[in-house]
Design an enzyme around this catalytic site. Structure first.
Site, PDB file in Angstrom:
ATOM      1  N   ARG A 260       0.870  -1.180   0.000  1.00 55.66           N
ATOM      2  CA  ARG A 260       0.000   0.000   0.000  1.00 55.66           C
ATOM      3  C   ARG A 260       0.903   1.225   0.000  1.00 55.66           C
ATOM      4  O   ARG A 260       1.534   1.526   1.002  1.00 55.66           O
ATOM      5  CB  ARG A 260      -0.839  -0.065   1.289  1.00 55.66           C
ATOM      6  CG  ARG A 260      -1.932   0.936   1.402  1.00 55.66           C
ATOM      7  CD  ARG A 260      -2.472   0.955   2.836  1.00 55.66           C
ATOM      8  NE  ARG A 260      -1.643   1.756   3.697  1.00 55.66           N
ATOM      9  CZ  ARG A 260      -1.487   1.581   5.016  1.00 55.66           C
ATOM     10  NH1 ARG A 260      -2.100   0.590   5.623  1.00 55.66           N
ATOM     11  NH2 ARG A 260      -0.718   2.380   5.711  1.00 55.66           N
ATOM     12  N   HIS A 264      -3.480   4.321   5.040  1.00 57.20           N
ATOM     13  CA  HIS A 264      -4.602   3.372   5.100  1.00 57.20           C
ATOM     14  C   HIS A 264      -5.860   4.015   4.508  1.00 57.20           C
ATOM     15  O   HIS A 264      -6.517   3.458   3.632  1.00 57.20           O
ATOM     16  CB  HIS A 264      -4.832   2.951   6.556  1.00 57.20           C
ATOM     17  CG  HIS A 264      -6.063   2.133   6.746  1.00 57.20           C
ATOM     18  ND1 HIS A 264      -6.172   0.849   6.257  1.00 57.20           N
ATOM     19  CD2 HIS A 264      -7.238   2.415   7.344  1.00 57.20           C
ATOM     20  CE1 HIS A 264      -7.374   0.371   6.562  1.00 57.20           C
ATOM     21  NE2 HIS A 264      -8.037   1.305   7.216  1.00 57.20           N
ATOM     22  N   TYR A 273       3.860   5.260  11.733  1.00 55.25           N
ATOM     23  CA  TYR A 273       4.220   3.878  12.081  1.00 55.25           C
ATOM     24  C   TYR A 273       5.117   3.187  11.055  1.00 55.25           C
ATOM     25  O   TYR A 273       5.745   2.202  11.366  1.00 55.25           O
ATOM     26  CB  TYR A 273       2.963   3.032  12.346  1.00 55.25           C
ATOM     27  CG  TYR A 273       1.920   3.065  11.244  1.00 55.25           C
ATOM     28  CD1 TYR A 273       2.013   2.212  10.153  1.00 55.25           C
ATOM     29  CD2 TYR A 273       0.857   3.957  11.295  1.00 55.25           C
ATOM     30  CE1 TYR A 273       1.059   2.234   9.144  1.00 55.25           C
ATOM     31  CE2 TYR A 273      -0.095   3.988  10.278  1.00 55.25           C
ATOM     32  CZ  TYR A 273       0.011   3.124   9.214  1.00 55.25           C
ATOM     33  OH  TYR A 273      -0.921   3.167   8.214  1.00 55.25           O
TER      34      TYR A 273
HETATM   35  C1  LIG Z   1     -14.359  -6.484  11.949  1.00 54.27           C
HETATM   36  C2  LIG Z   1     -13.593  -5.206  11.863  1.00 54.27           C
HETATM   37  N1  LIG Z   1     -12.610  -4.947  12.753  1.00 54.27           N
HETATM   38  C3  LIG Z   1     -11.899  -3.801  12.665  1.00 54.27           C
HETATM   39  C4  LIG Z   1     -12.166  -2.888  11.678  1.00 54.27           C
HETATM   40  C5  LIG Z   1     -11.337  -1.612  11.576  1.00 54.27           C
HETATM   41  N2  LIG Z   1     -10.447  -1.767  10.397  1.00 54.27           N
HETATM   42  C6  LIG Z   1     -10.760  -1.206   9.218  1.00 54.27           C
HETATM   43  S1  LIG Z   1      -9.631  -1.568   8.048  1.00 54.27           S
HETATM   44  C7  LIG Z   1      -8.696  -2.466   9.106  1.00 54.27           C
HETATM   45  C8  LIG Z   1      -7.432  -3.120   8.654  1.00 54.27           C
HETATM   46  C9  LIG Z   1      -7.625  -4.037   7.505  1.00 54.27           C
HETATM   47  O1  LIG Z   1      -6.381  -4.521   7.065  1.00 54.27           O
HETATM   48  P1  LIG Z   1      -6.293  -5.496   5.856  1.00 54.27           P
HETATM   49  O2  LIG Z   1      -7.294  -6.572   5.979  1.00 54.27           O
HETATM   50  O3  LIG Z   1      -4.874  -5.900   5.714  1.00 54.27           O
HETATM   51  O4  LIG Z   1      -6.756  -4.611   4.606  1.00 54.27           O
HETATM   52  P2  LIG Z   1      -6.043  -3.288   4.023  1.00 54.27           P
HETATM   53  O5  LIG Z   1      -6.634  -2.138   4.778  1.00 54.27           O
HETATM   54  O6  LIG Z   1      -4.590  -3.405   4.244  1.00 54.27           O
HETATM   55  O7  LIG Z   1      -6.417  -3.254   2.590  1.00 54.27           O
HETATM   56  C10 LIG Z   1      -9.272  -2.473  10.378  1.00 54.27           C
HETATM   57  C11 LIG Z   1      -8.694  -3.169  11.539  1.00 54.27           C
HETATM   58  C12 LIG Z   1     -13.211  -3.181  10.770  1.00 54.27           C
HETATM   59  N3  LIG Z   1     -13.525  -2.357   9.769  1.00 54.27           N
HETATM   60  N4  LIG Z   1     -13.889  -4.354  10.865  1.00 54.27           N
END
Ligand SMILES: Cc1ncc(C[n+]2csc(CCOP(=O)(O)OP(=O)(O)O)c2C)c(N)n1
Ligand SMILES: [Mg+2]
Length: 362
Positions: A260, A264, A273
Site C-alpha cells: 500500500r 490506510h 508507524y
Molecule cells: C471487523 C472489523 N474490525 C476492525 C475494523 C477496523 N479496520 C478497518 S480496516 C482495518 C485493517 C484491515 O487490514 P487489511 O485486511 O490488511 O486490509 P487493508 O486495509 O490493508 O487493505 C481495520 C482493523 C473493521 N472495519 N472491521
C-alpha cells in the site's frame, strides 16, 4: 492438459510466481497468458485507476470526499484478477477495491458514491455481478462462499472471487469461509491482497506463518504466493484458479504480495508507524511502471498514447465527480434499506427511532 501454474509453486517452500521482473522483463519460465492487446487494455485500466487515486486524494483534501481509501500500488493485483473472470461470475470485494470496480466496468460516478458518503454506493449492482464493498474486515469471504455454494447447488458453471487483506486473514470469518469452501468444494477464489499492513499493524504481527498462501494446505485446498505487483503473473494465477473452480475442482487461496503506497485512508498518517521502512524501495516495484516497460519492449507503447490516456482519464473523472456532486443525498434511513431482503424487527425499530430522535415522522 498442461500443468497448472499454481501447482508449480509451493508456498511451504516460499516459492513465489513472478513473470515480469522488477524491471519489466519477462522471465523465461512461462509464456504470458494474455495477448499484447489485452496487456495494453489492462495497462490503460491501471493508469485510469492511478489517476483516479491521485484526483480522489486531492478532492478529499478539498472536502469533496468524506474519506478516501487509497489504492496506489495495488492496481495489478486487482485488475489482473478481475481479468480472469467472466461477466456472469461474482466479485465480492473488501473496501480497498476501487481498481477492481473500475476493471469490472462500473461507471466512475458509481465507484465514487460510497466514498462520498452516499448510501446508494452500498447497493448490490447486479449488472456488474459485484457486491458492495465490505467494511467489516473479512466478513465478505463468507458471503462469497455462500454465493458460490448457491451457484454450485443450482448447477451454474460460475465462480465467486473474493478480495480481502492480510488483516482479514486473522478474522474468524476467513477461517470459517476457507473451511466451508474446501469441505463443500465451492467454486470460490480467495484473493488475499497482502499489502504488508492492516492500518498500523504489520504483517508479522498478523500471523506467525511464513506466508498466507500456506494456510491453504491446512484447509485442503491449493494455495499459491504470487507477486501481486506483476500483472502478468496475476492474470496467469487467477485464470488457473478460476478454471479449477469452474471445472468443479473447488476453491483456491491466492496470496498476492503487494504494497500500500499511500496511507490506510485519508484519516491515517502512515508516517507515524512506517518509520524506517523503505517506502521508496517499494516504489521501484511499481506495478504500472513494470507493465509499461514490458509494453515498450514489445513496441506497444508510446509517450503520446500514454499522454492521451491520462488526459482522457482526467476528463472522465472530473465529469464523474460533477455527476456525483449533483445528486440529491438519499434519506438518512436509506442505510436500513439494503441490509436484509426483509428487514428485521430490530432494524425497523432503529429506523423509527432515527426519525423520532430527529423529531420527524418515518
Ligand atoms: C471487523 C472489523 N474490525 C476492525 C475494523 C477496523 N479496520 C478497518 S480496516 C482495518 C485493517 C484491515 O487490514 P487489511 O485486511 O490488511 O486490509 P487493508 O486495509 O490493508 O487493505 C481495520 C482493523 C473493521 N472495519 N472491521
Ligand atoms: Mg493489509
Amino acid at each position: 492438459m498442461p500443468r497448472l501454474v499454481i501447482e508449480q509453486y509451493d508456498p511451504l517452500k516460499g516459492q513465489m510466481l513472478q513473470l515480469l521482473d522488477e524491471k519489466g522483463s519477462l522471465s523465461g519460465k512461462h509464456q504470458p497468458m494474455l495477448s499484447d492487446e489485452e496487456a495494453l487494455r489492462l495497462y490503460k485500466v491501471m493508469r485510469l485507476c492511478r489517476v483516479m487515486d491521485q484526483k480522489a486524494l486531492a478532492m478529499q483534501r478539498q472536502g469533496r470526499m468524506v474519506t478516501y481509501v487509497p489504492t496506489a500500488g495495488q492496481e495489478a493485483a486487482s485488475v489482473g484478477a478481475i481479468a480472469a473472470l467472466r461477466k456472469e461470475d461474482w466479485v465480492v470485494p473488501a473496501f480497498r477495491e476501487t481498481p477492481g470496480q473500475i476493471a469490472r466496468g462500473m461507471k466512475l460516478s458509481e465507484v465514487l458514491l460510497w466514498q462520498r458518503g452516499n448510501e446508494q454506493g452500498f447497493s448490490v449492482m447486479p449488472s456488474y455481478r459485484m457486491m458492495p464493498v465490505a467494511v467489516p474486515v473479512g466478513s465478505q469471504t463468507l458471503h462469497a462462499v455462500g454465493i458460490s455454494w448457491a451457484m454450485k447447488l443450482r448447477k451454474e458453471p460460475l465462480v465467486a472471487m473474493t478480495f480481502f487483506g492480510d488483516g482479514g486473514t486473522s478474522e474468524g470469518d476467513f477461517h470459517e469461509a476457507m473451511n466451508f469452501a474446501a469441505v463443500f468444494a465451492t467454486p470460490t477464489v480467495f484473493l488475499c491482497e497482502n499489502n504488508g499492513w492492516a492500518i498500523s499493524m504489520p504483517r508479522e504481527r498478523q500471523t506467525s506463518s511464513e506466508t498466507i498462501a500456506e494456510k491453504a494446505c491446512a484447509y485442503g485446498m491449493p494455495g499459491v504466493l504470487v507477486d501481486g505487483n506483476d500483472l502478468l503473473a496475476m492474470v496467469a494465477v487467477t485464470r488457473d484458479a478460476v478454471d479449477r473452480a469452474r471445472r468443479g475442482e473447488g476453491p483456491t487461496l491466492i496470496e498476492a504480495l503487494t504494497y500500500r503506497m499511500g496511507p490506510h485512508t485519508t484519516t491515517d498518517d502512515a508516517g507515524r508507524y512506517r518509520v524506517g521502512e523503505d517506502v521508496e524501495e517499494w516504489r521501484t516495484r511499481d506495478p504500472i511502471d513494470r507493465v509499461r516497460e514490458h509494453l515498450k519492449a514489445i513496441d506497444a507503447w508510446t509517450q503520446g498514447w500514454e499522454d492521451d490516456v491520462e488526459a482522457a482519464a482526467s476528463v472522465d473523472i472530473e465529469a464523474a465527480v460533477e455527476r456525483v456532486e449533483s445528486l440529491a443525498p438519499p434519506s438518512p434511513d436509506a442505510m436500513f434499506d439494503r441490509m436484509y431482503a426483509r428487514p428485521s424487527v430490530v432494524l425497523e425499530e432503529q429506523r423509527r427511532s432515527l426519525f423520532r430522535d430527529e423529531g420527524g415522522t418515518p
